[in-house]
Scaffold this motif. Structure first.
Motif, PDB file in Angstrom:
ATOM      1  N   ILE A  75       6.024   6.056  -2.666  1.00 24.24           N
ATOM      2  CA  ILE A  75       7.061   6.776  -3.746  1.00 24.24           C
ATOM      3  C   ILE A  75       6.944   8.205  -3.563  1.00 24.24           C
ATOM      4  O   ILE A  75       6.062   8.787  -3.770  1.00 24.24           O
ATOM      5  N   THR A  76       8.209   8.624  -3.579  1.00 23.67           N
ATOM      6  CA  THR A  76       7.989  10.346  -3.877  1.00 23.67           C
ATOM      7  C   THR A  76       8.902  10.685  -4.913  1.00 23.67           C
ATOM      8  O   THR A  76      10.223  10.141  -4.946  1.00 23.67           O
ATOM      9  N   TRP A  77       8.572  11.514  -5.785  1.00 21.43           N
ATOM     10  CA  TRP A  77       9.125  11.899  -6.972  1.00 21.43           C
ATOM     11  C   TRP A  77       8.772  13.338  -7.136  1.00 21.43           C
ATOM     12  O   TRP A  77       7.869  13.879  -7.489  1.00 21.43           O
ATOM     13  N   LYS A  78       9.767  14.288  -6.679  1.00 15.01           N
ATOM     14  CA  LYS A  78       9.201  15.655  -6.283  1.00 15.01           C
ATOM     15  C   LYS A  78      10.493  16.488  -6.261  1.00 15.01           C
ATOM     16  O   LYS A  78      11.219  16.259  -5.557  1.00 15.01           O
TER      17      LYS A  78
ATOM     18  N   GLY B 230       0.704  -1.260   0.004  1.00 15.44           N
ATOM     19  CA  GLY B 230       0.079   0.043   0.003  1.00 15.44           C
ATOM     20  C   GLY B 230       0.644   1.180   0.113  1.00 15.44           C
ATOM     21  O   GLY B 230       2.152   1.382  -0.255  1.00 15.44           O
ATOM     22  N   GLY B 231       0.339   2.429   0.196  1.00 16.19           N
ATOM     23  CA  GLY B 231       0.766   3.447   0.270  1.00 16.19           C
ATOM     24  C   GLY B 231       0.568   4.591  -0.917  1.00 16.19           C
ATOM     25  O   GLY B 231       0.141   3.989  -1.893  1.00 16.19           O
ATOM     26  N   ILE B 232       0.870   5.802  -0.911  1.00 14.18           N
ATOM     27  CA  ILE B 232       0.763   6.673  -2.020  1.00 14.18           C
ATOM     28  C   ILE B 232       1.864   6.667  -2.824  1.00 14.18           C
ATOM     29  O   ILE B 232       2.994   6.858  -2.575  1.00 14.18           O
ATOM     30  N   PHE B 233       1.506   6.709  -4.169  1.00 13.39           N
ATOM     31  CA  PHE B 233       2.785   7.193  -5.177  1.00 13.39           C
ATOM     32  C   PHE B 233       2.372   8.686  -5.456  1.00 13.39           C
ATOM     33  O   PHE B 233       1.674   9.050  -6.068  1.00 13.39           O
ATOM     34  N   ASN B 234       3.361   9.324  -5.258  1.00 13.12           N
ATOM     35  CA  ASN B 234       3.485  10.624  -5.264  1.00 13.12           C
ATOM     36  C   ASN B 234       4.408  11.301  -6.089  1.00 13.12           C
ATOM     37  O   ASN B 234       5.650  11.370  -6.211  1.00 13.12           O
ATOM     38  N   PHE B 235       3.757  11.857  -7.254  1.00 14.11           N
ATOM     39  CA  PHE B 235       4.680  12.358  -8.226  1.00 14.11           C
ATOM     40  C   PHE B 235       4.151  13.714  -8.442  1.00 14.11           C
ATOM     41  O   PHE B 235       3.288  13.919  -9.222  1.00 14.11           O
ATOM     42  N   VAL B 236       5.008  14.538  -8.033  1.00  8.28           N
ATOM     43  CA  VAL B 236       4.723  15.904  -7.964  1.00  8.28           C
ATOM     44  C   VAL B 236       5.398  16.976  -8.770  1.00  8.28           C
ATOM     45  O   VAL B 236       6.753  16.643  -8.615  1.00  8.28           O
ATOM     46  N   THR B 237       4.977  17.666  -9.511  1.00 10.37           N
ATOM     47  CA  THR B 237       5.834  19.126 -10.097  1.00 10.37           C
ATOM     48  C   THR B 237       5.329  20.425  -9.568  1.00 10.37           C
ATOM     49  O   THR B 237       4.343  20.900  -9.463  1.00 10.37           O
TER      50      THR B 237
END
Lengths: 249, 498
Positions: B328-331, B298-305
């Motif tokens: 996942i953090t992509w930021k 589980g958990g949020i996939f966080n793809f943020v611009t």
């Protein structure tokens, strides 16, 4: 009842036995000096009493006011009144000394079921104690031991000792890295804390420190056990004769 | 037990099952059919009563998105996301225009209360129901915009802000009420074609906050948005647009949480900041999306611009982030330093634990003369997590006198986690001065023992040391947030023992 009873303590680090059946009894109000050459196991003893990880106790016991100390976590031991003044106090960057002192003191009080100190009461207490130890207020705002001189680090240890009011103080090589003036200030601080209820175990390589902190008993350690016990005059004899006689035995 | 083993066991117990915001709110909701198509884009636009230009803008983004591929350069690994297996719009029912806080579904109010965001109290203070004892103190005032799944459910303090000329409202309303501002600035920092996730967001974004601070105005209070994902299998795509006109100042806070679920959820937001001449924007984030459980489920996939444009001379944009959540953090909150003498700042604390993967950092793009930037990044990795700092500092040919200072510190707790630093530095003119410092250290056994000898528990000791490590960044946060963040840091690293 004895405050601290170490009975036939055997300790290993990895595959090596460091303490082979060490015994020591300390009563309230007494000051014991433990002397001995490097590698005799002095610091190991202090670490095991305080509960530092990495040591395996393979035999014997340690009782603190009759309770099994080895069953307790290190923070429980601290709350019960065991204090170890470190030979090399660590630096904790970003954590203001004042904040550290308060967090630690309140953690101990909480563990004992006592109420936490209010900010004004705490500040008042710290000011009193730090003044008597000649510790400037700005030192308390700095990170714990960060950029402190050797003397400042030791005084910070004694400050904590004075604040936490432990019943057993173990001073591990307090004199290392101190010049004579710094040593005198530190020793004065320790002497001020001597009381009928509080016992001290002073670990040192050199007799010098014992001119300032005069012990009731002196124990000589060699190769992992106590080989000789006497009064304060034993320290002076050692100064003359050295440790070689015990190491060869 | 050997010293190192002790810590390893400690860390094993320190897991991410401590997530406190994992509850679900049971309310009826209205959803768009699953999957993504032109029809879904039209559906969202219609739900929002958007003008035709906005729909066109979205459709263009959608068509563009179809031709793009998901980026793979980040140091994160995750199962393939099936974009047709998601809901792109979910809104609490009944959906009608709300005229006061009292018309909000009580379940939603309760949710925000549980999260510690008292919409009702704030509203009472504001004057929907005037308080019995006069004006509240200035410091306590924080205007809140609460976004629940795809819609904004409440924005507080609107009247008072209006008095100062500040516009703070859900972006869906701004599109209708201030089309001239939205059209002028939306997509001007992060164009619809920018990257896979930003383009997806442009097509399907549902709500978010809009802020406009007029020339010379110092926004009288902190502005804040709380994002909450509630619905299952629903992506959240919010869009935030903040414009600080000449000589103005605004401080904006953003907080995020989500329920605890076994499946992953997608979050792809876009934030655009524009600072005109002499304006300053301070943007702070405490990101605490659900990180997944201790097994990595589980958990949020966080793809943020997130990108700020220092468009005017002497403007300043400062990003501060505390990242503790998400699987996942992509930021990479970035600054384009276009105006002469403009300044960009990035202060970051990224904590990863369990199986979390963080790939985060910043870009400082120096275009104007005598621009300066500062990057302070603190990464803390525990458990089996991977924590990467990725940053770009670049000076254009014309950016004479550009200056950057970068300090990246990583702290490892245990020996199953990883910390990585990937800095890119490019100077295209010889007058640029770039400094870069990086350290990686392990939390020392001796320091922990010192603390426990003084009566702190092992966990308190870890918390204290970590808080000391991140102090420089915490100091950048507004006071109330700093206290919150400090607690959050301790919780993120806490074990399950009571």
């Amino acid at each position: 009842m004895a405050l601290l009873e170490v009975k036939d303590l055997q300790v290993r680090v990895e595959d090596r036995e460091i303490l082979h059946g060490l015994s020591l009894t300390v009563n309230p109000g007494e000051v014991h000096a433990i002397m001995g050459p490097n590698g005799s196991g002095k610091s190991t003893l202090s670490h095991v009493i305080a509960g530092k990880p990495g040591y395996e106790v393979t035999g014997g016991q340690i009782l603190f006011r009759g309770e099994d100390l080895l069953e307790m976590e290190p923070d429980e031991r601290a709350a019960k009144g065991v204090f170890l003044a470190f030979q090399y106090p660590v630096e904790i960057p970003g954590v203001a000394t004042m904040n550290f002192l308060r967090t630690a003191l309140n953690a101990q009080r909480k563990a004992r079921g006592e109420s936490e100190y209010s900010t004004p009461d705490f500040l008042k207490k710290v000011r009193e104690v730090s003044k008597s130890l000649n510790i400037p207020q700005d030192m308390l705002k700095r990170g714990v031991n960060v950029g402190f001189s050797g003397g400042e680090k030791k005084r910070n240890e004694i400050l904590q000792m004075a604040l936490f009011e432990p019943s057993l103080c173990i001073l591990d090589e307090m004199d290392s890295g101190l010049d004579i003036d710094a040593l005198r200030i530190a020793a004065d601080g320790v002497n001020a804390l001597r009381s009928l209820e509080r016992a001290m175990v002073v670990i040192t390589h050199y007799q010098r420190l014992l001119n300032y902190i005069v012990p009731d008993y002196v124990h000589v350690m060699a190769k992992g056990s106590v080989v000789k016990t006497g009064g304060k005059e034993l320290a002076l004899q050692l100064e003359e004769s050295g440790y070689a006689q015990f190491e060869d035995a | 037990m050997p010293a190192v083993q002790e810590t390893v066991d400690r860390v094993r117990r320190i897991d991410v099952d401590q997530y406190r915001y994992g509850f679900e709110t049971l309310i009826e909701s209205e959803k768009a059919p699953k999957g993504l198509s032109e029809d879904i884009v039209r559906f969202i636009s219609e739900k929002k009563n958007e003008p035709a230009w906005m729909l066109e803008w979205r459709l263009e983004a959608y068509r563009r998105w179809l031709t793009m591929t998901e980026p793979t350069w980040a140091r994160v690994h995750y199962p393939k996301i099936d974009y047709q297996d998601l809901y792109y719009y979910a809104a609490p029912k009944p959906k009608k225009t709300l005229s006061s806080i009292d018309e909000i579904d009580p379940e939603i109010l309760k949710t925000y209360e549980k999260l510690g965001i008292p919409l009702r109290e704030v509203a009472i203070l504001e004057g929907v129901e005037p308080p019995p004892g006069g004006e509240p103190s200035e410091q306590r005032k924080i205007a809140v915009d609460a976004v629940f799944d795809s819609v904004s459910v409440a924005t507080t303090f609107q009247k008072e802000l209006k008095k100062a000329g500040v516009i703070f409202m859900p972006i869906s309303e701004a599109i209708r009420e201030h089309p001239e501002l939205v059209r002028k600035y939306l997509g001007s920092v992060v164009p619809t074609s920018d990257n896979f996730f930003a383009t997806l967001n442009s097509a399907v974004f549902s709500d978010g906050s809009f802020v406009y601070v007029p020339p010379g105005v110092r926004c009288p209070m902190e502005l804040s948005t709380y994002f909450r994902i509630n619905e299952r299998n629903t992506g959240q795509f919010e869009r935030t647009l903040i414009i600080a006109d000449k000589g103005s100042y605004v401080s904006y806070l953003e907080g995020c949480t989500a329920p605890q679920r076994d499946e992953n959820q997608l979050h792809a937001a876009v934030v655009e900041l524009i600072a005109l001449d002499d304006a300053e924007i301070k943007y702070s984030t405490v990101q605490n999306w659900y990180p997944g459980n201790s097994e990595g489920l589980g958990g949020i996939f966080n793809f943020v611009t997130k990108r700020g444009d220092c468009r005017g001379a002497n403007s300043k944009i400062s990003w501060t982030q505390v990242e503790t959540g998400s699987a996942i953090t992509w930021k990479y909150p970035s600054c384009i330093l276009r105006g002469d003498n403009s300044r960009g700042e990035f202060y970051s604390i990224a904590i990863s634990n369990g199986y979390q993967q963080v790939d985060s950092g910043t870009k400082m793009i120096h275009l104007g003369k005598n621009t300066s930037s500062r990057i302070i990044s603190k990464g803390i990795a525990a458990g089996k997590s991977q924590n990467t700092y990725r940053g770009l500092v670049t000076a254009h040919r014309k950016a004479t006198g550009a200056r950057n200072y970068t300090a990246c510190d990583s702290l490892l707790i245990g020996d199953k986690c990883g910390a990585h630093t990937v800095p890119y530095v490019e100077a295209k003119n010889s007058s640029a001065t770039f400094e870069h410092e990086a350290t990686t250290s392990k939390i020392s056994e001796d320091v922990l023992f010192y603390c426990v000898q003084r009566g702190l528990s092992q966990e308190e000791a870890v918390g204290l040391v970590v808080n000391g490590f991140v102090k420089d960044v915490l100091q950048q946060l507004p006071m109330e947030f700093a206290v919150e963040a400090q607690k959050l840091i301790s919780i993120s690293l806490e074990g399950s023992v009571g």
